[in-house]
Design a protein around this motif. Structure first.
Motif, PDB file in Angstrom:
ATOM      1  N   UNK A  53      -6.315   3.597   1.591  1.00 42.55           N
ATOM      2  CA  UNK A  53      -5.710   4.932   1.518  1.00 42.55           C
ATOM      3  C   UNK A  53      -4.368   4.882   2.248  1.00 42.55           C
ATOM      4  N   UNK A  54      -3.381   5.588   1.730  1.00 42.93           N
ATOM      5  CA  UNK A  54      -2.042   5.590   2.328  1.00 42.93           C
ATOM      6  C   UNK A  54      -1.694   6.983   2.820  1.00 42.93           C
ATOM      7  N   UNK A  55      -1.331   7.095   4.095  1.00 46.45           N
ATOM      8  CA  UNK A  55      -0.901   8.362   4.685  1.00 46.45           C
ATOM      9  C   UNK A  55       0.600   8.509   4.445  1.00 46.45           C
ATOM     10  N   UNK A  56       0.996   9.673   3.927  1.00 47.67           N
ATOM     11  CA  UNK A  56       2.399   9.966   3.591  1.00 47.67           C
ATOM     12  C   UNK A  56       2.982  10.958   4.581  1.00 47.67           C
ATOM     13  N   UNK A  57       4.282  10.860   4.811  1.00 48.02           N
ATOM     14  CA  UNK A  57       4.959  11.735   5.768  1.00 48.02           C
ATOM     15  C   UNK A  57       5.077  13.174   5.275  1.00 48.02           C
ATOM     16  N   UNK A  58       5.167  13.386   3.963  1.00 44.77           N
ATOM     17  CA  UNK A  58       5.353  14.723   3.417  1.00 44.77           C
ATOM     18  C   UNK A  58       4.134  15.247   2.689  1.00 44.77           C
ATOM     19  N   UNK A  59       4.146  16.528   2.350  1.00 46.52           N
ATOM     20  CA  UNK A  59       3.061  17.094   1.547  1.00 46.52           C
ATOM     21  C   UNK A  59       3.113  16.542   0.122  1.00 46.52           C
ATOM     22  N   UNK A  60       2.005  16.608  -0.572  1.00 47.50           N
ATOM     23  CA  UNK A  60       1.910  16.164  -1.971  1.00 47.50           C
ATOM     24  C   UNK A  60       2.276  14.694  -2.161  1.00 47.50           C
ATOM     25  N   UNK A  61       1.982  13.882  -1.134  1.00 39.21           N
ATOM     26  CA  UNK A  61       2.253  12.437  -1.168  1.00 39.21           C
ATOM     27  C   UNK A  61       3.720  12.155  -1.458  1.00 39.21           C
ATOM     28  N   UNK A  62       4.558  12.911  -0.793  1.00 42.91           N
ATOM     29  CA  UNK A  62       5.999  12.771  -0.914  1.00 42.91           C
ATOM     30  C   UNK A  62       6.550  12.233   0.406  1.00 42.91           C
ATOM     31  N   UNK A  63       7.771  11.743   0.374  1.00 46.79           N
ATOM     32  CA  UNK A  63       8.384  11.201   1.581  1.00 46.79           C
ATOM     33  C   UNK A  63       8.200   9.704   1.634  1.00 46.79           C
ATOM     34  N   UNK A  64       7.670   9.217   2.745  1.00 46.21           N
ATOM     35  CA  UNK A  64       7.442   7.776   2.890  1.00 46.21           C
ATOM     36  C   UNK A  64       6.019   7.528   3.367  1.00 46.21           C
ATOM     37  N   UNK A  65       5.537   6.312   3.132  1.00 48.67           N
ATOM     38  CA  UNK A  65       4.215   5.922   3.628  1.00 48.67           C
ATOM     39  C   UNK A  65       4.326   5.702   5.129  1.00 48.67           C
ATOM     40  N   UNK A  66       3.478   6.387   5.883  1.00 48.22           N
ATOM     41  CA  UNK A  66       3.477   6.277   7.335  1.00 48.22           C
ATOM     42  C   UNK A  66       2.609   5.099   7.766  1.00 48.22           C
ATOM     43  N   UNK A  67       1.409   5.017   7.210  1.00 46.18           N
ATOM     44  CA  UNK A  67       0.516   3.896   7.522  1.00 46.18           C
ATOM     45  C   UNK A  67      -0.659   3.877   6.549  1.00 46.18           C
ATOM     46  N   UNK A  68      -1.298   2.695   6.393  1.00 45.90           N
ATOM     47  CA  UNK A  68      -2.489   2.594   5.565  1.00 45.90           C
ATOM     48  C   UNK A  68      -3.748   2.876   6.390  1.00 45.90           C
ATOM     49  N   UNK A  69      -4.813   3.245   5.692  1.00 42.33           N
ATOM     50  CA  UNK A  69      -6.146   3.330   6.286  1.00 42.33           C
ATOM     51  C   UNK A  69      -7.011   2.420   5.423  1.00 42.33           C
ATOM     52  N   UNK A  70      -7.398   1.290   5.974  1.00 39.76           N
ATOM     53  CA  UNK A  70      -8.118   0.277   5.217  1.00 39.76           C
ATOM     54  C   UNK A  70      -9.593   0.637   5.038  1.00 39.76           C
ATOM     55  N   UNK A  71     -10.254   0.066   4.026  1.00 37.69           N
ATOM     56  CA  UNK A  71     -11.687   0.308   3.836  1.00 37.69           C
ATOM     57  C   UNK A  71     -12.467  -0.009   5.111  1.00 37.69           C
TER      58      UNK A  71
END
Length: 85
Positions: A53-71
């Protein structure tokens, strides 16, 4: 990081992640797509799926990827949204 997401979104992999994704303890079975994270405080994300899973800086998965969350990882999502394939 956008190149990584595009590489993971190869043809034939349009299925949802298998497993459960918890966002602030709310379960999402076999999740797929963009999910909002907390507006006022970082969200707890527990990824018990078979996808990153990828955490994004903005709403609606916009902006830039902040960090991953691995399985199998539990993390604090320091962003506004989360994308999982």
């Amino acid at each position: 990081m956008a190149a990584v997401i595009l590489a993971l979104a190869a043809p034939g992999t349009a299925q949802a992640a298998q497993g459960v994704l918890f966002i602030d303890r709310a379960p999402h079975a076999d999740p797929s797509g963009c999910f909002p994270l907390g507006d006022f405080a970082p969200s707890e994300v527990a990824n018990f799926t078979d996808e990153v899973a990828f955490v994004w800086s903005g709403p609606n998965c916009d902006g830039r990827v902040v960090h991953p969350v691995f399985p199998g990882q539990v993390a604090i999502g320091h962003g506004r949204s989360l994308f999982i394939q």
